[in-house]
Write a protein that holds these residues in place. Structure first.
Motif, mmCIF file in Angstrom:
data_model
loop_
_atom_site.group_PDB
_atom_site.id
_atom_site.type_symbol
_atom_site.label_atom_id
_atom_site.label_comp_id
_atom_site.label_asym_id
_atom_site.label_seq_id
_atom_site.Cartn_x
_atom_site.Cartn_y
_atom_site.Cartn_z
ATOM 1 N N ILE A 23 0.833 -1.200 0.000
ATOM 2 C CA ILE A 23 0.000 0.000 0.000
ATOM 3 C C ILE A 23 0.871 1.256 0.000
ATOM 4 C CG2 ILE A 23 -1.683 1.312 1.334
ATOM 5 C CD1 ILE A 23 -2.803 -1.344 2.334
ATOM 6 N N ARG A 24 1.932 1.224 0.808
ATOM 7 C CA ARG A 24 2.821 2.376 0.880
ATOM 8 C C ARG A 24 3.516 2.609 -0.461
ATOM 9 N NH1 ARG A 24 7.382 3.404 5.596
ATOM 10 N NH2 ARG A 24 7.895 5.559 4.979
ATOM 11 N N ARG A 26 2.301 1.839 -3.443
ATOM 12 C CA ARG A 26 1.325 2.422 -4.377
ATOM 13 C C ARG A 26 1.097 3.896 -4.078
ATOM 14 N NH1 ARG A 26 -1.429 -2.581 -3.546
ATOM 15 N NH2 ARG A 26 -2.872 -1.558 -2.094
ATOM 16 N N GLU A 27 1.048 4.236 -2.784
ATOM 17 C CA GLU A 27 0.868 5.644 -2.429
ATOM 18 C C GLU A 27 2.070 6.480 -2.862
ATOM 19 O OE1 GLU A 27 0.201 5.613 1.723
ATOM 20 O OE2 GLU A 27 -1.939 5.098 1.570
ATOM 21 N N THR A 28 3.269 5.905 -2.737
ATOM 22 C CA THR A 28 4.463 6.631 -3.158
ATOM 23 C C THR A 28 4.446 6.893 -4.653
ATOM 24 O OG1 THR A 28 5.755 5.647 -1.368
ATOM 25 C CG2 THR A 28 6.988 6.593 -3.216
ATOM 26 N N ALA A 30 1.817 6.950 -6.563
ATOM 27 C CA ALA A 30 0.727 7.875 -6.860
ATOM 28 C C ALA A 30 1.140 9.314 -6.560
ATOM 29 C CB ALA A 30 -0.515 7.501 -6.046
ATOM 30 N N GLY A 31 1.856 9.499 -5.428
ATOM 31 C CA GLY A 31 2.333 10.841 -5.105
ATOM 32 C C GLY A 31 3.328 11.368 -6.124
#
Length: 326
Positions: A23-24, A26-28, A30-31
């Motif tokens: 999850i982290r 994917r968030e990275t 995405a950011g």
């Protein structure tokens, strides 16, 4: 393979950690995808031009020339501070402009902010009126004021009316003595509304309880301002001073539209001198040198200004004045 209850329990933290990392990750990504457009634009229009200007400042490159650029070392810098009196004149004009505009525009903006911060009918209309010049194109404003500054323009006619015909018309923009002051007046008038809004936003963050406590202690309006308002506005003051300084040092449009650096270089600025050298005279290498000097000067001035106005304690507190003695 048989999975025992003990093994399943032991694998739970591992699976949770793997899921967290997924999850982290994917968030990275995405950011990074979200900041990519802004990052690319910053690199294309800020980082690369600065690097190119740095490289060109050590060459004799011309905008249009069949000859390739040649490395000249520090010759352009020596020319700027020795063989080019117009650069020194432009630097002095820029410094003088900023020296007048920064305190006057900041102080006038604060005065207007205090006036329009009152709760009274019609105050919103005054805020809009003061802010209209900010949203008006500076090119349009400069053209209008250029007509107003003519010998038969509105300003001379107005002064002539006030003096009952005793005033002799002045060609404000064609007089070396009055040309720069005329641009200073225009620039202050045009941008003061923006800084009024910044000051106003700072005023509205000061707790009303501090004013009530000051009034209970018998503080006068001036004492309330010096002991409550001004300490609470210190962070806003730093922002206002830095933004006005950077804008003042970058003066260009008004000069280009109204005077083209004249008369006799009395309104030429560093930015205008760099543009004139780079595009009118096609000395792109020397113009890059002037731009690099300007960049370093603005950076140093901003850092000094920020250091002098920084909050030493890190926390802004308003001081309620003591009660006056009977």
């Amino acid at each position: 393979m048989t999975v025992t209850p003990a093994t399943a329990v032991a694998d739970k933290p591992r699976r949770a950690l793997s899921r967290f990392r997924s999850i982290r990750g994917r968030e990275t990504w995405a950011g990074l995808a979200m900041i990519a457009p802004a990052g690319i634009l910053l690199v294309l229009f800020l980082v690369i031009p600065v690097l190119l200007a740095f490289g060109l400042s050590f060459t004799n490159a011309r905008l249009i020339s069949p000859n390739p650029p040649r490395f000249v070392g520090l010759d352009n810098f020596a020319r700027a501070f020795g063989a080019d009196p117009m650069f020194l004149q432009s630097a002095w004009n820029t410094f003088l402009f900023a020296l007048v505009v920064v305190p006057v525009q900041a102080g006038l903006g604060l005065l207007l902010a205090v006036l329009v911060n009152r709760r009274m009918r019609g105050v919103t209309a005054f805020r809009v009126i003061f802010f209209i010049p900010v949203v008006t194109s500076i090119v349009v404003v400069s053209i209008l004021w250029k007509f107003m500054y003519q010998k038969d323009g509105l300003i001379n006619s107005f002064i002539d009316t006030l003096t009952f015909g005793a005033w002799q018309s002045v060609d404000w923009l064609n007089n070396p003595t009055t040309a720069l002051p005329a641009i200073i007046v225009l620039s202050i008038w045009q941008a003061v509304g923006f800084h009024m809004i910044i000051w106003l936003s700072g005023l509205q963050t000061i707790p009303e309880e501090l004013y009530e406590a000051a009034k209970m202690d018998g503080a006068s309006p001036w004492r309330q301002f010096t002991s409550v308002t001004w300490p609470g506005l210190r962070p806003t003051m730093v922002f206002v001073l830095v933004t006005i300084t950077i804008a003042a040092l970058g003066l260009f449009v008004q000069v280009d539209v109204m005077t083209q650096g004249g008369p006799t270089g009395s309104t030429s600025t560093i930015v205008y001198h760099a543009v004139r050298k780079g595009y009118q005279q096609q000395e792109i290498g020397y113009a890059a040198t002037v731009s690099l000097i300007f960049f370093i000067a603005v950076l140093i001035i901003s850092l000094i200004q920020r250091r002098l106005t920084r909050d030493k304690d890190g926390v802004m507190t308003a001081t309620v004045p003591p009660a006056p003695s009977p």
